[in-house]
Design an enzyme around this catalytic site. Structure first.
Site, PDB file in Angstrom:
ATOM      1  N   GLU A 176       0.807  -1.224   0.000  1.00  0.00           N
ATOM      2  CA  GLU A 176       0.000   0.000   0.000  1.00  0.00           C
ATOM      3  C   GLU A 176       0.840   1.274   0.000  1.00  0.00           C
ATOM      4  O   GLU A 176       0.796   2.060   0.940  1.00  0.00           O
ATOM      5  CB  GLU A 176      -0.955   0.012   1.192  1.00  0.00           C
ATOM      6  N   GLU A 382      -5.095  -8.500   1.058  1.00  0.00           N
ATOM      7  CA  GLU A 382      -5.748  -8.130   2.319  1.00  0.00           C
ATOM      8  C   GLU A 382      -7.229  -7.922   2.073  1.00  0.00           C
ATOM      9  O   GLU A 382      -7.616  -7.292   1.087  1.00  0.00           O
ATOM     10  CB  GLU A 382      -5.211  -6.802   2.897  1.00  0.00           C
TER      11      GLU A 382
HETATM   12  C1  PNW Z   1      -4.183  -1.547   5.609  1.00  0.00           C
HETATM   13  N1  PNW Z   1      -7.011   4.132   5.031  1.00  0.00           N
HETATM   14  O1  PNW Z   1      -4.103  -0.295   6.199  1.00  0.00           O
HETATM   15  C2  PNW Z   1      -2.871  -2.136   5.998  1.00  0.00           C
HETATM   16  O2  PNW Z   1      -2.141  -2.748   4.971  1.00  0.00           O
HETATM   17  C3  PNW Z   1      -2.929  -2.957   7.233  1.00  0.00           C
HETATM   18  O3  PNW Z   1      -1.681  -2.884   7.860  1.00  0.00           O
HETATM   19  C4  PNW Z   1      -4.064  -2.457   8.109  1.00  0.00           C
HETATM   20  O4  PNW Z   1      -4.064  -3.009   9.380  1.00  0.00           O
HETATM   21  C5  PNW Z   1      -5.352  -2.756   7.361  1.00  0.00           C
HETATM   22  O5  PNW Z   1      -5.331  -2.163   6.077  1.00  0.00           O
HETATM   23  C6  PNW Z   1      -6.614  -2.301   8.080  1.00  0.00           C
HETATM   24  O6  PNW Z   1      -6.643  -0.923   8.213  1.00  0.00           O
HETATM   25  C7  PNW Z   1      -4.880   0.756   5.867  1.00  0.00           C
HETATM   26  O7  PNW Z   1      -7.031   5.068   5.846  1.00  0.00           O
HETATM   27  C8  PNW Z   1      -4.896   1.798   6.774  1.00  0.00           C
HETATM   28  O8  PNW Z   1      -7.626   4.179   3.955  1.00  0.00           O
HETATM   29  C9  PNW Z   1      -5.603   2.926   6.492  1.00  0.00           C
HETATM   30  C10 PNW Z   1      -6.294   3.004   5.299  1.00  0.00           C
HETATM   31  C11 PNW Z   1      -6.277   1.963   4.388  1.00  0.00           C
HETATM   32  C12 PNW Z   1      -5.561   0.830   4.690  1.00  0.00           C
END
Ligand code: PNW
Length: 485
Positions: A176, A382
């Site tokens: 990401e 994921e």
């Molecule tokens: C992803 N957003 O994080 C990550 O790859 C993981 O580490 C995380 O725990 C999981 O999704 C759940 O959140 C994100 O703000 C964190 O859009 C924030 C965002 C998207 C993905």
């Protein structure tokens, strides 16, 4: 009569995912130095409740037990990340053997249980020294907005590949990069917490460059059977209405969320509309001649991370709160579009993250990638949901998560029927863990973690998912599926 079950192809990987800083703890052990997330989480006000990854799930000491959990659930793959500052504490120079040994032992334990390891090189824990000098430390790096960080990443990739290339076949460069660039340097809700739109775009480019250089370094160090890819979090972005203005808002967010990475990585270009939209923020002079040949490397797979869709409309001027699910900040993570696009909550029930549940978005993204990268196998690297899980009488009953998973796995199956070459699904996450700016309050795990005792309790969703993995098929509808879960 229609079949009551949706069958997945033979060999489809049934996995779970984690990331180093979210589960390991042991942050000062065996030569590890701080990453930007150690610094950020120890800065008051940055993480809810002042939570840090100092102990997390203590996976650094309990990894054998965690592999046993995977094996007991019958999962066939495990996606984890390597902590950069555990392997290369200052982000420069030779590797620390004890750091590499930890991951080698983990991989061997996985292989001994017949579980395919899927290794992610960068899941957000940049060595602090590459962002800013440690006390008494070396040169200040400047982090992802600086070009040198991309070269440092490629060197790190080569070190890990040299150590684990004989036993890990599935390699991912970045997780990401959108979050690293735009939440880390734009809105500042992720480490290192900077709020500079130009720096966010520089970071995006240097992450693209790091990916390309990283793929080259991996190819040079890995045996031919190894497969190399990247995990993106594409936005399933929809216009609020079909009006030209809302369609244009959709175009802008598609450029800043998706094409800013897929352009360089898949096509070797930054699209003209992206450059034009951001012309007031940067002149993109940091893109050197030849960079876009480096960023576009043949890939063996693409990883899609998906949680919820985005709905946008046109706006003129700063609007009210943004329902983009990216956390609270006065600063927009959308350089050049912050005042021109309004975010709306998609319909649908909400998870504990307040993210609407909408499996169609996952199918749409898989079909979109099928069109954009024909012939490239896809993995869902994921997908999952946080709910307010609570143990009762030694068990954790989470029917909402089962429904979330059922809907999204059915969407993956539908994409397969429509021609997407999806090879596996990694559920986020194996364990409840450190949910970045939200700390430990948000529980995404298949397995409940009691952070006082570190006791692990598989939730009822874990038993449900284990049955899906064991049978390779999904009941067409809930709730009658598999009584007892
Ligand atoms: C992803 N957003 O994080 C990550 O790859 C993981 O580490 C995380 O725990 C999981 O999704 C759940 O959140 C994100 O703000 C964190 O859009 C924030 C965002 C998207 C993905």
């Amino acid at each position: 009569m229609t079949d009551a079950r949706l069958r997945f192809p033979p060999g489809f990987l049934w996995g779970a995912a984690t990331a180093a800083y979210q589960i390991e703890g042991g942050v000062r052990e065996d030569g590890r130095t701080p990453s930007i997330w150690d610094t950020f989480s120890h800065t008051p006000g940055k993480v809810l409740g002042g939570d840090t990854g100092d102990v997390a799930c203590d996976h650094y000491h309990r990894w054998r037990e965690d592999v046993r959990l995977l094996a007991e659930l019958g999962l066939t793959a495990y996606r984890f990340s390597v902590s950069w500052p555990r392997v290369q504490p200052t982000g420069r120079g030779p590797a620390v053997q004890r750091g590499l040994d930890f991951y080698r032992a983990l991989v061997d334990e996985l292989l001994a249980h017949g579980i395919t390891p899927a290794l992610t090189l960068y899941h957000w824990d940049l060595p602090q020294e590459l962002e800013s000098a440690l006390p008494g430390g070396g040169p200040a790096g400047g982090g992802w907005p600086e070009r040198d960080t991309a070269y440092r990443f490629a060197e790190f990739a080569g070190l890990v590949a040299g150590a684990l290339g004989d036993r890990v076949e599935m390699w991912t460069t970045l997780n990401e990069p959108w979050c690293s660039a735009f939440l880390g340097y734009g809105s500042g809700v992720h480490a290192p917490g900077r709020t500079d739109p130009a720096a966010a775009l520089r970071a995006a480019h240097h992450l693209n460059l790091a990916h390309g250089l990283g793929v080259q370094a991996l190819r040079a160090a890995l045996p031919a059977r190894a497969r190399v890819g990247v995990s993106l979090n594409p936005s399933a972005v929809r216009p609020l209405t079909p009006s030209p203005a809302d369609l244009d808002a959709r175009r802008r967010i598609d450029a800043l969320a998706n094409r800013v990475f897929t352009g360089p990585m898949l096509r070797g270009t930054y699209d003209d509309d992206l450059l034009a939209d951001t012309a007031g923020v940067t002149d993109w002079a940091f893109v050197h001649g030849g960079d876009l040949d480096v960023t576009r490397q043949p890939l063996d797979f693409l990883g899609v991370n998906y949680y919820t869709p985005a709905v946008v409309s046109a706006a003129d001027g700063p609007g009210g709160p943004r329902h983009d699910g990216h956390g609270a900040s006065a600063h927009s993570p959308w350089p050049g579009a912050g005042d021109r696009v309004a975010f709306h909550r998609a319909p649908g029930e909400l998870t504990a993250m307040d993210w609407p549940v909408d499996p169609t978005g996952l199918k749409d993204l898989l079909m979109e990638y099928t069109a954009q990268a024909p012939g490239v196998p896809l993995y869902v690297t994921e997908n999952g949901a946080a709910y307010e899980d609570k143990p009762e009488g030694g068990a954790v009953h989470d029917p909402d998560r089962v429904r979330y998973l059922h809907g999204h796995l059915a969407a993956v199956h539908q994409a397969l029927l429509e021609g997407a070459d999806v090879r596996g699904y990694f559920l986020w996450s194996l364990l409840d863990n450190f949910e970045w700016a939200y700390g430990y309050g948000k529980r995404f795990g298949l397995v409940y973690v009691d952070y006082d005792t570190q006791e692990r309790t598989p939730k009822s969703s874990a038993r449900w998912y284990a049955k899906v993995a064991a049978s390779g098929e999904l009941p067409r509808s809930l709730p009658e599926a598999w009584p007892g879960v």
